[in-house]
Design a protein around this motif. Sequence first.
Motif, short mmCIF file in Angstrom:
data_model
loop_
_atom_site.label_atom_id
_atom_site.label_comp_id
_atom_site.label_asym_id
_atom_site.label_seq_id
_atom_site.Cartn_x
_atom_site.Cartn_y
_atom_site.Cartn_z
N LYS A 9 0.86 -1.20 0.00
CA LYS A 9 0.00 0.00 0.00
C LYS A 9 0.89 1.24 0.00
O LYS A 9 1.73 1.42 0.87
N GLY A 12 -0.96 8.20 -1.87
CA GLY A 12 -0.84 9.09 -3.01
C GLY A 12 0.18 10.19 -2.71
O GLY A 12 0.99 10.55 -3.57
N GLY A 51 -4.82 8.33 -3.37
CA GLY A 51 -5.08 9.41 -4.31
C GLY A 51 -4.88 10.79 -3.70
O GLY A 51 -5.17 11.80 -4.34
N GLY A 52 -4.36 10.79 -2.49
CA GLY A 52 -4.25 12.04 -1.72
C GLY A 52 -3.42 13.13 -2.38
O GLY A 52 -3.58 14.31 -2.06
N PHE A 55 -6.59 14.21 -5.06
CA PHE A 55 -7.87 14.62 -4.46
C PHE A 55 -8.31 13.67 -3.36
O PHE A 55 -8.15 12.45 -3.47
N GLY A 70 -17.16 13.84 -4.00
CA GLY A 70 -15.74 14.00 -3.70
C GLY A 70 -15.04 12.67 -3.56
O GLY A 70 -13.91 12.49 -4.02
N GLY A 74 -11.93 11.20 -5.60
CA GLY A 74 -10.74 10.60 -4.98
C GLY A 74 -10.43 9.24 -5.58
O GLY A 74 -9.27 8.90 -5.85
N MET A 75 -11.48 8.45 -5.82
CA MET A 75 -11.27 7.12 -6.41
C MET A 75 -10.67 7.25 -7.81
O MET A 75 -9.78 6.49 -8.18
N ILE A 132 -12.25 0.51 -3.38
CA ILE A 132 -13.15 -0.63 -3.48
C ILE A 132 -14.37 -0.27 -4.33
O ILE A 132 -15.26 -1.08 -4.54
N ASN A 134 -16.51 2.17 -3.62
CA ASN A 134 -17.58 2.76 -2.83
C ASN A 134 -17.11 3.97 -2.04
O ASN A 134 -15.99 3.97 -1.53
N PRO A 135 -18.00 4.99 -1.94
CA PRO A 135 -17.63 6.15 -1.12
C PRO A 135 -17.55 5.78 0.36
O PRO A 135 -18.00 4.70 0.75
N TYR A 136 -17.02 6.66 1.14
CA TYR A 136 -16.86 6.50 2.60
C TYR A 136 -15.85 5.43 2.98
O TYR A 136 -15.83 4.97 4.11
N THR A 139 -8.27 4.10 0.79
CA THR A 139 -7.43 3.14 0.09
C THR A 139 -6.75 2.19 1.09
O THR A 139 -6.28 1.13 0.68
#
Length: 236
Positions: A9, A12, A51-52, A55, A70, A74-75, A132, A134-136, A139
């Motif tokens: 892992k 970003g 992705g930081g 975004f 948002g 980010g995804m 994955i 999905n929001p919330y 990574t």
Amino acid sequence: MKYKRILLKLSGEALAGDKGSGIDTPRLMQYSEEIKKVVEAGVQVAIVIGGGNIFRGAQGEASGIDRVQGDYMGMLATVINGMAIQSALEKMGLFTRLMSGIKMEQVCEPFIRRRAVRHLEKGRVVIFGAGIGNPYFTTDSTASLRAIEIEADVVLKGTRVDGVYTADPEKDATATRYSTISFEDVYSMGLNVMDMTAFTLCKENGLPIIVFDMNKPGNLYKLASGEEVGTLITMR
Ligand code: UDP
């Protein structure tokens, strides 16, 4: 090599190098070199990238962008980073596949667990983009979930800090690093390793995590070969 299949892992932000945002080419090349060494040693490598550097969902909220919107932004940012890593790895002669948690057929494959495992068995580096899907989620959660799904031996969380400390080493000079710590102790002491969703997934599935400094050349190889680097978090 100690580990047969690893999930790496990378945040970003790490990709941004000293620039703070965007993608830093020397850093990208450095990471790719490190990854190449372990692949050539026969380790199966899957990567989840954050992705930081482009975004983050929470950042959008502050500027009036709806949270869910948002998070999707980010995804998508993680897919951009994944494409960059894929390209860098391929330049070095590795075979790769980018698999996305959100379907985007012109750009990459959708995530299909069995296919991911097959790619790994064939020695391809598999990059999981779009979280994955999905929001919330984060990574880090993606890393834990995908690692469990592909039956990785360990999650290697590459950070700027070289492990888990008694306190934040960037704020407290007396902080000391653990070489090993249990999931239970991380919980009870409120130490910050990953977000709780990600951490709990690993804990409940007995999947060890190693937090280490990815910026130090050779660390990834040392880890994969079984040397003690960073902090190992295990059941006991
Ligand atoms: N994200 C999401 N679902 C996921 C993975 C990521 O909604 O499964 C979004 C979320 O908004 C997050 C952003 O993508 O802030 C970038 O990922 P993350 O912050 O984990 O990246 P990192 O901090 O590792 O650079």
